[in-house]
Design an enzyme around this catalytic site. Structure first.
Site, short mmCIF file in Angstrom:
data_model
loop_
_atom_site.label_atom_id
_atom_site.label_comp_id
_atom_site.label_asym_id
_atom_site.label_seq_id
_atom_site.Cartn_x
_atom_site.Cartn_y
_atom_site.Cartn_z
N ASP A 67 0.82 -1.21 0.00
CA ASP A 67 0.00 0.00 0.00
C ASP A 67 0.85 1.26 0.00
O ASP A 67 1.99 1.26 0.50
CB ASP A 67 -0.87 0.05 1.26
CG ASP A 67 -2.09 -0.85 1.17
OD1 ASP A 67 -2.15 -1.67 0.24
OD2 ASP A 67 -2.97 -0.73 2.05
N HIS A 125 3.74 -2.02 3.45
CA HIS A 125 3.85 -0.66 2.90
C HIS A 125 5.31 -0.43 2.49
O HIS A 125 6.20 -0.47 3.36
CB HIS A 125 3.48 0.39 3.95
CG HIS A 125 2.10 0.26 4.51
ND1 HIS A 125 1.78 -0.66 5.49
CD2 HIS A 125 0.95 0.94 4.24
CE1 HIS A 125 0.50 -0.54 5.79
NE2 HIS A 125 -0.03 0.42 5.04
#
Length: 262
Positions: free
Chosen positions: A74, A219
């Site tokens: 993400d 992430h």
């Protein structure tokens, strides 16, 4: 401290301030996104699906027969993404990237293009990482339409998947996603890599939670995450897992707009 490291930490700090740290409140309820949602598991999508040309296009992996797991990242692209893409290419692992628009897609279009060209699934994480459940319908549409348009300009393909910031979604978000042709994808594994820069800790958190049909949330904007990826890949391959994109995980079924998957 080298300028690049300073820049990377500044980016990560700004992102935390924008709200990623608040995901802890959601994760305290469940490791798979906010509780109470009506979600569909990959195995359920595959159960009654028939083989199609779409499934064939996604590759030879059949997750009905082999033990699949999906790596997802993400909030990129970022300065860390080139190294991550190198690692994935070296180990022949596809991933799904849920990209942010502001300061990410618009800043690193060449990385978005590379992700698509190297066989990864390019999806949306909204434009500004605003919490969709706190917005008016017009604002939700803008948050979803802008990254879709930007990704399509760069890659030639409009995203069909999105991940709501902090996993927060509701019926209004579902309906707008349905209108825009987007399915929502949450996760089953989180390393909480926004809380640590220790690659070994990130790796162990992922390995402790990994299961068949898992969707791993990471992430690549954080300093400790990309260094943890080689160990995660190698350990899971040793356990017999095959890495796939989210669409491959669902094949021969297909994500339906307006539905939520995890």
């Amino acid at each position: 401290m080298p300028p690049l490291i300073k820049k990377m930490r500044k980016t990560a700090t700004a992102f935390r301030a924008a709200g990623i740290g608040a995901v802890t409140a959601c994760l305290s309820l469940t490791l798979t996104g906010c509780a109470g949602l009506d979600t569909t598991a990959p195995s359920a999508v595959r159960a009654d699906a028939k083989a199609t040309a779409q499934a064939a296009r996604l590759g030879a992996v059949d997750c009905r027969e082999v033990k699949c797991i999906a790596l997802t990242f993400d909030a990129g692209p970022s300065e860390n993404s080139p190294r991550l893409l190198d690692i994935l290419k070296e180990r022949q692992v596809p991933a799904t990237f849920f990209l942010l628009g502001a300061r990410h897609i618009e800043k690193f279009p060449q990385l978005v293009r590379r992700m698509a060209e190297e066989g990864h699934e390019v999806a949306s994480h909204t434009w500004d990482h605003r919490i969709l459940t706190e917005l008016e319908p017009k604002e939700i549409r803008e948050e979803l339409e802008r990254p879709n348009e930007a990704i399509e300009r760069i890659t030639g393909r409009r995203p069909t998947l999105m991940r709501p910031p902090q996993g927060r979604t509701d019926e209004t978000v579902h309906e707008i996603c349905r209108e825009l042709g987007l399915a929502e994808v949450l996760w089953t594994v989180t390393a909480k890599d926004y809380t640590t820069e220790d690659p070994e800790l990130i790796e162990s958190r992922v390995l402790d939670q990994a299961e068949r049909d898992g969707i791993i949330l990471l992430h690549d904007i954080y300093a400790g995450t990309v260094p943890a990826v080689p160990g995660i890949i190698d350990a899971l391959k040793e356990r017999g897992y095959v890495f796939v994109t989210v669409p491959q995980l669902l094949a021969p079924g297909k994500a339906e707009p307006g539905k939520v998957y995890r």
